[in-house]
Design a protein around this motif. Structure first.
Motif, mmCIF file in Angstrom:
data_model
loop_
_atom_site.group_PDB
_atom_site.id
_atom_site.type_symbol
_atom_site.label_atom_id
_atom_site.label_comp_id
_atom_site.label_asym_id
_atom_site.label_seq_id
_atom_site.Cartn_x
_atom_site.Cartn_y
_atom_site.Cartn_z
ATOM 1 N N GLY A 105 59.343 16.134 -24.023
ATOM 2 C CA GLY A 105 58.435 16.596 -22.978
ATOM 3 C C GLY A 105 57.624 17.821 -23.366
ATOM 4 N N GLY A 106 58.111 18.598 -24.304
ATOM 5 C CA GLY A 106 57.383 19.781 -24.749
ATOM 6 C C GLY A 106 56.187 19.451 -25.637
ATOM 7 N N ILE A 107 56.151 18.238 -26.157
ATOM 8 C CA ILE A 107 54.994 17.812 -26.951
ATOM 9 C C ILE A 107 53.884 17.451 -25.968
ATOM 10 N N ALA A 138 52.894 15.429 -33.685
ATOM 11 C CA ALA A 138 53.948 14.969 -32.768
ATOM 12 C C ALA A 138 55.104 14.346 -33.544
ATOM 13 N N GLU A 139 54.797 13.631 -34.602
ATOM 14 C CA GLU A 139 55.838 13.038 -35.441
ATOM 15 C C GLU A 139 56.745 14.126 -36.015
ATOM 16 N N ARG A 140 56.152 15.151 -36.559
ATOM 17 C CA ARG A 140 56.929 16.240 -37.172
ATOM 18 C C ARG A 140 57.743 17.005 -36.120
ATOM 19 N N THR A 141 57.108 17.313 -34.996
ATOM 20 C CA THR A 141 57.810 18.069 -33.959
ATOM 21 C C THR A 141 58.902 17.233 -33.308
ATOM 22 N N GLY A 142 58.637 15.949 -33.113
ATOM 23 C CA GLY A 142 59.666 15.061 -32.577
ATOM 24 C C GLY A 142 60.902 15.037 -33.459
#
Length: 160
Positions: free
Chosen positions: A81-83, A68-72
């Motif tokens: 919201g996609g996470i 989530a950190e990387r995708t954020g």
């Protein structure tokens, strides 16, 4: 920025945090991730003991923090919201302690979505106080806790 199939496939962290693609849903991606988790639950739970499954969930929680950190960062929004990995891991935790009937599981999933969306205290507090991947994952654990409390009361009142 909206997550795209290209982003989904560009790194394993994005594939995980976007819930294998559930987070790409244009409508209610959190619900899409929750429903996917419910569908996958029998597949990942059946061959494992409770202890091993809890250990797996702990490792998936830590994986979720990193993913989530990387995708954020990639999306420019820490808790986009996609996470949806946070919803998925929390759903698996809730289902572990839910009576194994379709009605109880549907009730548990609906309660979880309610608490995840409404964010009663301390869910809202965790959502605001903790940032990055840890914050993304933590508030859903609080929502799962509320779900399990209400579920326990319902089971005690109605019976499983």
């Amino acid at each position: 920025m909206r997550p795209t199939p290209r982003l989904l496939m560009s790194h394993p962290a994005h594939f995980i945090s976007l819930g294998f693609g559930a987070g790409l849903s244009p409508w209610a991606p959190g619900t899409a991730g929750t429903l996917l988790a419910w569908a996958l639950y029998p597949v990942i739970r059946t061959p494992l003991s409770e202890f091993v499954f809890l250990a797996l969930l702990a490792s998936l929680f830590v994986t979720g923090i990193l993913a989530a950190e990387r995708t954020g960062h990639a999306l420019g929004v820490p808790d986009h919201g996609g996470i949806v990995w946070d919803e998925m891991v929390a759903t698996w935790l809730v289902l572990l302690f839910t009576p194994q009937t379709l009605l109880w599981q549907a009730t548990a999933v609906a309660l979880f979505r309610f608490f995840d969306i409404v964010k009663p205290p301390p869910v809202r507090w965790a959502d605001r106080a903790f940032k990055g991947g840890f914050g993304v994952m933590l508030d859903d654990l609080f929502a799962a806790g509320y779900t399990l409390l209400v579920l326990a009361v319902l089971v005690a009142l109605i019976g499983a």
